[in-house]
Write a protein that holds these residues in place. Structure first.
Motif, short mmCIF file in Angstrom:
data_model
loop_
_atom_site.label_atom_id
_atom_site.label_comp_id
_atom_site.label_asym_id
_atom_site.label_seq_id
_atom_site.Cartn_x
_atom_site.Cartn_y
_atom_site.Cartn_z
N THR A 348 31.74 23.18 -1.49
CA THR A 348 33.14 23.87 -1.88
C THR A 348 33.33 23.60 -3.33
O THR A 348 34.49 24.07 -4.00
N GLY A 349 32.46 22.68 -4.14
CA GLY A 349 32.78 22.62 -5.56
C GLY A 349 33.83 21.47 -6.03
O GLY A 349 34.25 21.57 -6.94
N THR A 364 39.96 26.23 0.59
CA THR A 364 40.71 25.72 1.65
C THR A 364 39.87 24.85 2.51
O THR A 364 38.71 24.94 2.62
N PRO A 365 40.40 23.94 3.60
CA PRO A 365 39.57 23.25 4.44
C PRO A 365 38.95 24.35 5.32
O PRO A 365 37.74 24.02 5.84
N ASP A 366 39.28 25.31 5.64
CA ASP A 366 38.64 26.38 6.64
C ASP A 366 37.35 26.67 5.98
O ASP A 366 36.35 27.17 6.77
N ASP A 367 37.09 26.59 4.62
CA ASP A 367 35.81 26.95 3.89
C ASP A 367 34.70 25.80 4.51
O ASP A 367 33.50 26.48 4.50
N LEU A 371 30.84 26.54 5.33
CA LEU A 371 29.62 25.89 4.53
C LEU A 371 28.98 24.64 5.31
O LEU A 371 27.65 24.72 5.24
N VAL A 372 29.47 24.02 6.16
CA VAL A 372 28.76 22.79 6.67
C VAL A 372 27.64 23.21 7.46
O VAL A 372 26.69 22.83 7.57
N PRO A 373 27.73 24.33 8.44
CA PRO A 373 26.76 24.79 9.07
C PRO A 373 25.60 25.41 8.42
O PRO A 373 24.31 25.16 8.61
N ARG A 401 33.22 14.14 2.53
CA ARG A 401 32.44 13.43 3.39
C ARG A 401 31.74 14.69 4.61
O ARG A 401 30.65 14.16 4.82
N ARG A 402 32.25 15.55 4.77
CA ARG A 402 31.85 16.56 5.88
C ARG A 402 30.53 17.26 5.25
O ARG A 402 29.59 17.61 5.90
N GLU A 403 30.45 17.40 3.68
CA GLU A 403 29.54 18.04 2.90
C GLU A 403 28.31 16.95 2.48
O GLU A 403 27.21 17.34 2.10
N THR A 404 28.41 15.82 2.78
CA THR A 404 27.66 14.81 2.15
C THR A 404 27.06 13.72 3.28
O THR A 404 26.12 14.33 3.87
#
Length: 445
Positions: A348-349, A364-367, A371-373, A401-404
Motif C-alpha cells: 500500500t505504500g 483503500t482497505p480493499d487494496d 495485495l496480501v495474497p 499488520r496485514r502486510e508485515t
C-alpha cells in the motif's frame, strides 16, 4: 517571493484572464494526479521543468501541489461545507481549482485578496468563464475561517479517532492501522510526521563512490547509515549522481539493504525479486561485488525494468548486475539458486506518505485484499529461490499488520524449511527519520 505569490496579475479583462505560470503549472499537475492517477512527486518536477519555471516559481508550485495533495480529503470537506453542496455536483476541474485556493488560504502565507483573485482567474482561464462566480463565492466562504477554525467546525459530533484523522489529514482507516501497531502516545506524532516533507538522501553505489565524496561536494553525512548523505537543492548538482555512481534513496531503504548484506549467509549470487525502480538493486549490486559475487535484478513491469537498468548502469565488468523483466511469482530461475534474496514486495505504500502525498487518499482497505495474497506468493517464491543456508529479506514500505508480520507468520506456519532470524525491524518517520520500512529476515534450512 512576495506574499501574493509569484508574478500575480491583476486588473485583467475578465475574458482575457492570465494566470501566473506557477499556479497554472500546479493546476495542470494536480489534474494529472486526480484525473489520471499520476504521482505528484513524479508529475510535478517533470512538468515544472518542461514549463521552465525558475527556482522561485518552482518552489511555489511544488508547495502548492504537494500541500494540496497532502490535505486533499480535508480540503474536500471544507469545500463541501463552504459551498453547501457535494463535490460530485461540481465539475472535476473546478474542484481542483478550489482545492488549490483552499491551500493558498489555509496552508500557505498568501494574503486573502491575492488567493481569492488568483483562484477566480485560474477558474476562468483553465475551466471557463462560467465558473468564476462559483469560484469566487466558495473561495470567499472558505476564507471565513482559518484551518483551525474549519477543523473545529467539522469535528463537531465526531469520535476521538475521527477527530484525530481530520486534524492530521488522514483517512480513518489509516489512523486505525497505525493505532494497531503503535503505542497510543506515539500515534499522533506518527501521523504528524507523514505531513513533513523529508530531507533528500543520496545513496552511494559501493565501489563507485563514497559518502565522503558526497560530503566533500556539499552533502551532509548521515549519522547512522554509512552509504547515505543528506542534501538540499537538486541532486543532479552532484557529479556522482549525474554519472550513476550515486542516486536518491531514503535511508530506510538503504538500511534494509545493508542488513541483508551484512548477515552471515552461504556463498552464491544474489536476487532482487521486485527490483523496480532500482534503488535497492543499485546498492545491493555494489555490495554483492564487494563480496565477490553478482546480483540478478528482476522486475515484472518492462518500463520499470528499464529504470532498474538505468540505476545500475555504472557497474561493469565480470560481476556487473543482470537486469531482467520477469514475474517473481513464476520464476525465470531454478529453485535453490541464490545466497541472498531481497523481496521488497508491492504494498500500500503507507510508509512513504511523506513523499507520496496523494497516496493516503487514493488507497483503500480493499487494496489489501489484492495485495496480501500477492505478497504471500512472492515471499514463498523468494524462499524457494534461496539455497540452503541462504537469507531472504521480506520488506514492505508499510507498517500495516496485514502486510508485515501477518504475512511472515502465515508463510512460516505453512513451511518447515525456513526460520526467522532475529527480531523484525519496523522503522518510522517520527522515530528514525526514514520511511516506515518493515523487514523480516529468514534463513532457508
Amino acid at each position: 517571493m512576495s506574499r501574493g505569490g509569484p508574478r500575480a496579475h491583476r486588473g485583467r479583462s475578465p475574458r482575457r484572464r492570465r494566470v501566473d505560470a506557477a499556479r497554472r503549472a500546479a493546476f495542470d499537475a494536480l489534474r494529472a494526479v486526480t484525473a489520471h492517477d499520476g504521482y505528484a512527486n513524479l508529475v510535478g518536477p517533470a512538468l515544472f521543468a518542461e514549463r521552465r519555471l525558475d527556482d522561485r516559481d518552482a518552489a511555489f508550485a511544488t508547495e502548492l501541489l504537494h500541500g494540496t495533495c497532502r490535505h486533499l480529503g480535508t480540503y474536500d470537506r471544507i469545500i463541501e461545507a463552504a459551498g453547501g453542496r457535494s463535490l460530485s455536483s461540481l465539475q472535476a476541474a473546478i474542484v481542483d481549482v478550489l482545492r488549490l485556493g483552499a491551500h493558498q488560504l489555509l496552508g500557505m502565507r498568501v494574503p486573502s485578496h491575492a488567493a481569492v483573485a488568483a483562484t477566480v482567474d485560474l477558474a476562468g482561464a483553465a475551466v471557463g468563464e462560467h465558473t468564476t462566480g462559483l469560484a469566487n463565492a466558495i473561495t470567499r466562504r472558505i476564507d471565513a475561517h482559518d484551518l483551525d477554525g474549519w477543523l473545529t467546525i467539522l469535528s463537531s459530533g465526531l469520535d476521538s479517532r475521527d477527530r484525530l484523522a481530520l486534524r492530521t489529514h488522514h483517512p480513518r482507516w489509516i489512523v486505525d492501522a497505525l493505532a494497531d501497531v503503535l503505542p497510543a502516545e506515539e500515534l499522533e506524532a506518527a501521523l504528524a510526521a507523514n505531513n513533513e516533507r523529508p530531507v533528500t538522501a543520496l545513496a552511494i553505489r559501493p565501489g563507485l563512490a563514497t559518502a565522503a565524496e558526497l560530503v566533500g561536494a556539499g552533502a551532509t553525512a548521515h549519522p547512522d547509515v554509512p552509504t547515505a548523505a543528506m542534501v538540499t537543492g537538486h541532486p543532479g548538482r552532484f557529479a556522482a549522481v549525474r554519472e550513476g555512481r550515486a542516486g536518491v534513496q531514503d535511508p530506510g531503504s538503504q538500511r534494509v539493504a545493508l542488513r541483508l548484506a551484512e548477515i552471515e549467509a552461504t556463498d552464491g549470487p544474489w536476487l532482487d525479486l521486485c527490483a523496480g525502480p532500482g534503488g535497492k538493486a543499485a546498492l545491493l549490486a555494489g555490495l554483492a561485488i564487494d563480496q565477490g559475487t553478482w546480483l540478478l535484478a528482476s522486475e515484472l513491469q518492462p518500463h520499470r525494468a528499464v529504470l532498474v537498468g538505468q540505476a545500475v548502469r555504472a557497474y561493469a565488468g565480470r560481476h556487473a548486475p543482470l537486469v531482467i523483466a520477469a514475474d517473481g511469482t513464476r520464476p525465470a530461475w531454478p529453485d535453490s539458486t541464490f545466497a541472498r534474496v531481497m523481496a521488497d514486495v508491492p504494498c500500500t505504500g503507507l510508509g512513504a506518505l511523506r513523499r507520496r502525498p496523494e497516496a493516503r487518499w487514493r488507497r483503500t482497505p480493499d487494496d489489501l485484499d489484492t495485495l496480501v495474497p500477492l505478497q504471500r506468493r512472492l515471499l514463498d517464491s523468494a524462499i524457494n529461490a534461496a539455497r540452503p543456508g541462504g537469507i531472504v529479506s521480506y520488506v514492505t514500505c508499510s507498517p500495516h499488520r496485514r502486510e508485515t508480520v501477518e504475512i511472515v507468520d502465515a508463510v512460516l506456519a505453512d513451511r518447515d524449511d525456513v526460520e526467522r532470524i532475529g527480531p523484525d525491524v519496523q522503522l518510522w518517520p517520527h522515530r528514525d527519520g526514514t520511511d516506515a520500512m518493515f523487514q523480516a529476515l529468514l534463513r532457508r534450512r
